[in-house]
Each structure stands twice: as C-alpha cells, then as structure tokens.
Design a protein around this motif. Structure first.
Motif, short mmCIF file in Angstrom:
data_model
loop_
_atom_site.label_atom_id
_atom_site.label_comp_id
_atom_site.label_asym_id
_atom_site.label_seq_id
_atom_site.Cartn_x
_atom_site.Cartn_y
_atom_site.Cartn_z
N VAL A 1 -25.35 -84.08 9.26
CA VAL A 1 -24.63 -85.29 8.83
C VAL A 1 -25.03 -86.49 9.68
O VAL A 1 -24.24 -87.41 9.88
N ALA A 2 -26.26 -86.49 10.18
CA ALA A 2 -26.73 -87.60 11.02
C ALA A 2 -26.65 -88.92 10.27
O ALA A 2 -26.41 -89.97 10.89
N ASN A 3 -26.84 -88.89 8.94
CA ASN A 3 -26.77 -90.14 8.17
C ASN A 3 -25.39 -90.77 8.23
O ASN A 3 -25.25 -91.99 8.40
N ALA A 4 -24.34 -89.97 8.08
CA ALA A 4 -22.97 -90.50 8.16
C ALA A 4 -22.65 -90.97 9.57
O ALA A 4 -21.96 -91.97 9.76
N ILE A 5 -23.15 -90.26 10.58
CA ILE A 5 -22.94 -90.68 11.96
C ILE A 5 -23.65 -92.01 12.21
O ILE A 5 -23.11 -92.91 12.88
N THR B 1 -5.99 -99.64 5.79
CA THR B 1 -5.95 -101.10 5.98
C THR B 1 -7.13 -101.57 6.82
O THR B 1 -7.29 -102.76 7.06
N ALA B 2 -7.96 -100.64 7.27
CA ALA B 2 -9.12 -100.96 8.11
C ALA B 2 -10.17 -101.73 7.30
O ALA B 2 -10.29 -101.53 6.08
N PRO B 3 -10.94 -102.60 7.95
CA PRO B 3 -12.00 -103.31 7.25
C PRO B 3 -13.10 -102.36 6.79
O PRO B 3 -13.35 -101.33 7.41
N LEU B 4 -13.76 -102.73 5.69
CA LEU B 4 -14.85 -101.94 5.12
C LEU B 4 -16.17 -102.62 5.40
O LEU B 4 -16.31 -103.83 5.20
N TYR B 5 -17.15 -101.83 5.86
CA TYR B 5 -18.49 -102.35 6.12
C TYR B 5 -19.51 -101.49 5.38
O TYR B 5 -19.30 -100.29 5.18
N LEU B 6 -20.63 -102.11 5.00
CA LEU B 6 -21.74 -101.38 4.39
C LEU B 6 -22.95 -101.45 5.31
O LEU B 6 -23.16 -102.44 6.02
N SER B 7 -23.75 -100.39 5.30
CA SER B 7 -24.94 -100.32 6.15
C SER B 7 -26.07 -101.16 5.56
O SER B 7 -26.28 -101.18 4.35
N GLN B 8 -26.82 -101.81 6.47
CA GLN B 8 -27.97 -102.61 6.06
C GLN B 8 -29.28 -101.87 6.33
O GLN B 8 -29.32 -100.87 7.04
N ASN B 9 -30.37 -102.44 5.80
CA ASN B 9 -31.69 -101.84 5.95
C ASN B 9 -32.15 -101.70 7.39
O ASN B 9 -32.96 -100.82 7.70
N ASP B 10 -31.69 -102.56 8.27
CA ASP B 10 -32.18 -102.57 9.65
C ASP B 10 -31.31 -101.77 10.60
O ASP B 10 -31.51 -101.81 11.82
N GLY B 11 -30.32 -101.05 10.08
CA GLY B 11 -29.48 -100.22 10.94
C GLY B 11 -28.24 -100.93 11.43
O GLY B 11 -27.50 -100.37 12.25
N THR B 12 -27.97 -102.13 10.95
CA THR B 12 -26.76 -102.85 11.33
C THR B 12 -25.79 -102.87 10.15
O THR B 12 -26.07 -102.35 9.08
N LEU B 13 -24.64 -103.50 10.37
CA LEU B 13 -23.57 -103.52 9.36
C LEU B 13 -23.38 -104.89 8.75
O LEU B 13 -23.72 -105.91 9.36
N MET B 14 -22.82 -104.91 7.55
CA MET B 14 -22.34 -106.16 6.94
C MET B 14 -20.98 -105.88 6.33
O MET B 14 -20.71 -104.75 5.89
N ASP B 15 -20.13 -106.90 6.31
CA ASP B 15 -18.82 -106.66 5.71
C ASP B 15 -18.94 -106.66 4.19
O ASP B 15 -19.97 -107.02 3.62
N VAL B 16 -17.89 -106.24 3.53
CA VAL B 16 -17.96 -106.00 2.09
C VAL B 16 -18.18 -107.30 1.32
O VAL B 16 -18.85 -107.32 0.27
N ASN C 1 -29.76 -95.02 8.31
CA ASN C 1 -28.59 -94.36 8.91
C ASN C 1 -28.99 -93.05 9.57
O ASN C 1 -28.49 -92.72 10.66
N SER C 2 -29.86 -92.28 8.93
CA SER C 2 -30.30 -91.02 9.51
C SER C 2 -31.02 -91.24 10.84
O SER C 2 -30.83 -90.50 11.81
N MET C 3 -31.85 -92.28 10.90
CA MET C 3 -32.59 -92.55 12.13
C MET C 3 -31.67 -93.03 13.24
O MET C 3 -31.80 -92.63 14.40
N ARG C 4 -30.72 -93.88 12.90
CA ARG C 4 -29.76 -94.34 13.91
C ARG C 4 -28.88 -93.17 14.38
O ARG C 4 -28.57 -93.06 15.56
N GLY C 5 -28.49 -92.31 13.44
CA GLY C 5 -27.72 -91.13 13.81
C GLY C 5 -28.51 -90.20 14.71
O GLY C 5 -27.97 -89.62 15.66
N ALA C 6 -29.82 -90.08 14.43
CA ALA C 6 -30.68 -89.24 15.27
C ALA C 6 -30.75 -89.78 16.69
O ALA C 6 -30.73 -89.03 17.67
N ALA C 7 -30.85 -91.10 16.82
CA ALA C 7 -30.89 -91.71 18.15
C ALA C 7 -29.60 -91.44 18.91
O ALA C 7 -29.61 -91.10 20.10
N PHE C 8 -28.48 -91.57 18.22
CA PHE C 8 -27.17 -91.34 18.84
C PHE C 8 -27.01 -89.89 19.26
O PHE C 8 -26.56 -89.59 20.39
N LEU C 9 -27.38 -88.97 18.39
CA LEU C 9 -27.16 -87.54 18.66
C LEU C 9 -28.13 -86.97 19.69
O LEU C 9 -27.77 -86.10 20.48
#
Length: 517
Positions: free
Chosen positions: A433-437, A222-237, A254-262
């Motif tokens: 799996v940095a892209n999924a993160i 029941t959770a909301p669904l979001y898709l990734s955008q080109n700039d590393g942020t999210l948009m709703d479905v 996504n890979s670059m944002r995941g790399a920053a996080f990890l």
C-alpha cells in the motif's frame, strides 16, 4: 491522524497514519463510481483500527479518474482553443497533431487571434478586441462550455491571457476558462495542448471533486480534502476542480513517495509492480525525477509536470506461456480478473502470480493448485521477470553507479531479493500500500519555471527572486511557512535568444499546515 487513499484501476488502497506510524491499511476493489469504493476502504480502516472522524486532520486521495477519461476519450466536454500569436504561429494551428478520436470527443475547435509576446515581454502584436469578440460570439453560438486560452511566451507575460479570459467570462457567463501560463511550461504547442486537455476535463473535475467532498461530509468527516499532484505534492479540492491535469501521474508518484518514506532512501530506483505493469522511476532528494522532454498523454504532446517513468508489461496478472521449454511472461494480463482466472484461484490461465506461489515466494489462493507446475518452468519465468525489470532499472540510471532499488506494490512478490546491477534491494514494510502512504505523507509545493534576462553580475539576485517566488507559492498553496525549503534549482542558458536569456526552474516544498478542527 490522516487518511491516505489511492484509487487505482483495479484496487483502492487506504491507510491510516498517525505521524509516521501506519496504524491500519486496507485494499479493496475499485468501484465504478469511485466514491463507494472509497467509502468501503474507509469503513475497512475503521474496522481494523477504530477512530473518530473528528480525529482525522486531513484526507488525501490519488486518482487515475481524469487521465483515464483522456485515454478512453470519454466524459469530455466541448472545448474551444483560442491562441494569441498572429501574425506568427499560423502554420501550426491549435489541435494540430491531435488524434481524431479526441478531437471528436471534445468537439475541438481552434481559433487564431493577434497577440502574444517575445521572450522578453515585448508584444508580437496588439490584441484586436473586435477580432476576439467575433471569436467569442462563434464559441457562444456553438454551445461550447469550456475555453482554453494560450499566448506566445505567456509564462513570461500573462497579461493578454488574463485579459482575454476576463472578456470571455464577461460575454459567456458560466463558461470554464483555462489559461496556459497556469498549466504548462515553455514550448507553445505542448503548453497549449496541456491547457486544452485541462479545459475539456473541467466539467468532469467539478463532478468528481464535488462528489468526493460530499461523500466525505456524509461519512461525518470535517477534515479538508486534498488530491495528489504529478510531482508528489498536494492540492486542495478547489484547486483540483480548476486543474485536473495536475493529477495525471499521481498513481506512480504516490508509490515513489511512499517508497521513499517506507525505505528511508532519498535517492534510489523504485519498482512499483501492479496487476498489469511494472513502473520504474528514480527518486532524487525524496521526490520523483521529472521528465525533461515532452510527455504524450492519450497521443497528445504536452509539457506539464510529469515524473520520468518507464513501464514494462509485467504484473501479478501477466499471462505466462510455455512453448518447448521457452517461458514468456506478458505483456498481456488478466488484470482485475486475476481472482477468477489464475490457477491458484481455480481458473484456467497461468499467471505470474501462480509462478510466485509455486516457488514459495508468497501464499495466495490455494497453493495445491500449482503444485504440478514444472519447477524449471517456474524458475525460468521468474528469472525472465527479474531480468526484464533489471533492464528497465538500468535504462533509468544516468550514471554508472549502481542504485539501491525499493520494491513496492502488491505484485512485487514476483521479484527476488537481488537484482542484477542493483546496489541492494529493499522490500519495506507495508510495501503493498505504498501508493496510499505516498498520498498520506505528501507535502505542499510551489514552482517557478520561466525565462529571465540575467544581466551581468545579477545571477544571484535573479535566482533569489525565483526562489522567493517559489516559496511564496508553496505557502499560498497551504504549506507551513517555517517548513518550506528549496528542493530543486535548474538553470538553462538559451543561446538563441538575446539578452543573456536563461530558463530558471525552482521548486519549493513544505509540510501541510493542518488546521485544528
């Protein structure tokens, strides 16, 4: 908890996150219909770490589905491009410079009408309603189902685009309309092209987004669904249905944002090594550096937000050739057939993965099958890979100061722990799996990009106005108000325009406001 999923051409990666902790990760084969591959990935996550669907607060997905449709010139709907600009702009009509295969795939039809604005909002010429009615009648008669509307300097004044959109929707019920001021930046042709691309993807976006949402509902989420955008942020479905072009570069982003996080690095070079290519980008303040020039998508020049990424044809499936002790790697690859064709899996093709296994860098498949490889050839091949990647990293730098390098992606096992010219090299935990993160930890953004007339002594006031508008857009998109901050401000005086004209671009980012379920 939240789930992050990245759908690539070969693999679908998924992670389960609780705050900043990675509870489970999985990598499965991407399915032809995308959705079944996503469900398989979620099922594997649940087996690795059982969870209740009601405990998931959000599901974030990054997909290459839409950009692949443009590259393949497939699954695109008939599209009309209406430009408001006469009597100016007639020398370069809509769809100029487009590849024939894309014009054919979209049944592309262009129309020129009176209208448009100067940079300061003054009309070039008034809109001609009778002229537009003839255009709309022709669009309707051709059975065209989606319309891209552009107007000269519409990011400054969008009134004409909005008026024409209302007229089109009134005369052709059910048609999809895309407006250029909502999609592209300054630069008429590139903004118009981006809008046409968005328009021809609208029906596919409706199918994909509806399918994704239905698949998750059927799985009990029941959770909301979001898709990734080109700039590393999210948009709703729902936003993704309207603006599918915003997903085009979500994979490397996504890979670059995941790399920053990890890695904990906010400024560094990121090397994402997949099965076919290695993508190199630069992180600035934790976000990918954006391309400053126009970006070509499927042979079409556009100017929507895209990360500045360079790619080299080196990946885990790259073919390795040895001729008279000269070892070459790529650029061709066995791709998704790696587990059938590589030596370590019993195949007959020498790949970069075989070199990594033979060198002892990793254990994949059966190492005994590459035991006979000449150690000097193995070393030469891996050195060639490291040298080419180091060269790309060097080309991406904008200062002589060495940058730290974060290695992510399953193919990063090909690279050594040191690269020439790098301050240091990190291969963080969960790098494969940095892209999924990156999808799971993405935030919500808002951007303003337009030309302002800056009166003497009013610079700070104009900047404050632009910043507040960017913050308001981020909050409207779903960001937690208290978390929103300005991450990028750019001012470019435009000398060839009167009135102290300055292009101002401001980007604000905040944490996703998760609702209680």
């Amino acid at each position: 908890m939240r789930i992050g999923i990245d759908v690539g051409g070969t693999n679908t990666d998924a992670v389960l996150l609780d705050g900043h902790s990675v509870l489970a990760e999985t990598k499965t084969a991407t399915s032809g219909d995308v959705t079944s591959g996503i469900i398989n990935a979620i099922d594997q996550l649940r087996r690795a770490r059982p969870f209740e669907t009601t405990s998931i607060k959000a599901v974030m997905i990054g997909t290459t589905h839409f950009i692949n449709a443009i590259i393949e010139a497939d699954r695109l709907c008939p599209t009309a491009a209406v430009r408001l600009g006469l009597p100016a702009t007639a020398s370069l009509p809509p769809l100029v410079g487009w590849p024939d295969r894309l014009i054919k795939a979209t049944s592309g039809t262009g129309y020129l009408c009176h209208g448009g604005h100067e940079f300061d909002g003054r009309l070039i010429s008034p809109m001609d309603r009778s002229e537009l009615m003839r255009v709309i009648e022709d669009i309707h008669a051709r059975g065209i189902r989606t319309v891209a509307i552009s107007s000269v300097f519409s990011p400054v004044n969008a009134e004409l685009e909005q008026e024409v959109a209302s007229l089109v929707l009134e005369q052709i019920p059910g048609v999809h309309v895309s407006m250029s001021h909502e999609i592209g930046r300054m630069g008429l042709l590139e903004r118009e092209n981006a809008t046409i691309i968005n328009a021809c993807l609208r029906e596919l976006a409706e199918q994909v987004c509806t399918g994704l949402a239905a698949t998750l509902r059927e799985a009990g989420f029941t959770a909301p669904l979001y898709l990734s955008q080109n700039d590393g942020t999210l948009m709703d479905v729902d936003y993704a249905r309207e603006y599918p072009v915003a997903t085009f570069a979500s994979g490397p982003t996504n890979s670059m944002r995941g790399a920053a996080f990890l890695s904990g690095l906010e400024t560094c070079a990121v090397v994402d090594v997949g099965g076919t290519t290695s993508d190199v980008g630069i992180l600035q303040s934790g976000f990918p550096r954006e391309a400053t020039a126009e970006v070509s998508v499927g042979g079409v020049r556009t100017n929507f937000r895209m990360p500045d990424v360079l790619s080299v044809g080196i990946g885990g499936g790259s073919r390795v050739r040895v001729r008279d002790d000269d070892v070459t790697v790529g650029p061709d690859s066995v791709g998704y057939r790696l587990r059938e064709e590589a030596y370590v899996f019993g195949g007959n093709t020498l790949t970069a993965t075989d070199l990594a296994v033979a060198s002892g860098h990793t254990e994949v498949g059966d190492p005994s099958l590459v035991a006979q490889l000449d150690p000097s050839h193995v070393r030469a091949g891996l050195d060639r890979i490291a040298a080419e990647v180091a060269e790309i990293v060097d080309r991406m730098r904008t200062s002589p100061t060495p940058l730290p390098v974060a290695l992510v992606g399953g193919g990063s096992i090909l690279l050594p722990d040191e690269l020439e010219g790098a301050a240091k090299v990190l291969r963080p935990d969960h790098f494969a799996v940095a892209n999924a993160i990156g999808a799971a930890i993405a935030q919500i953004g808002g951007e303003v990009d337009r030309i302002f007339a800056v009166a003497p002594g009013k610079r700070d006031e104009v900047l404050d106005t632009a910043k507040q508008e960017a913050v308001d857009r981020a909050v409207a998109a779903g960001a937690e108000p208290a978390s929103v901050e300005i991450v990028d401000v750019e001012e470019v005086p435009i000398a060839y325009l009167p009135g102290n004209a300055t292009r101002i671009r401001v980007r604000a980012v905040g944490d996703l406001a998760l609702r209680d379920l």
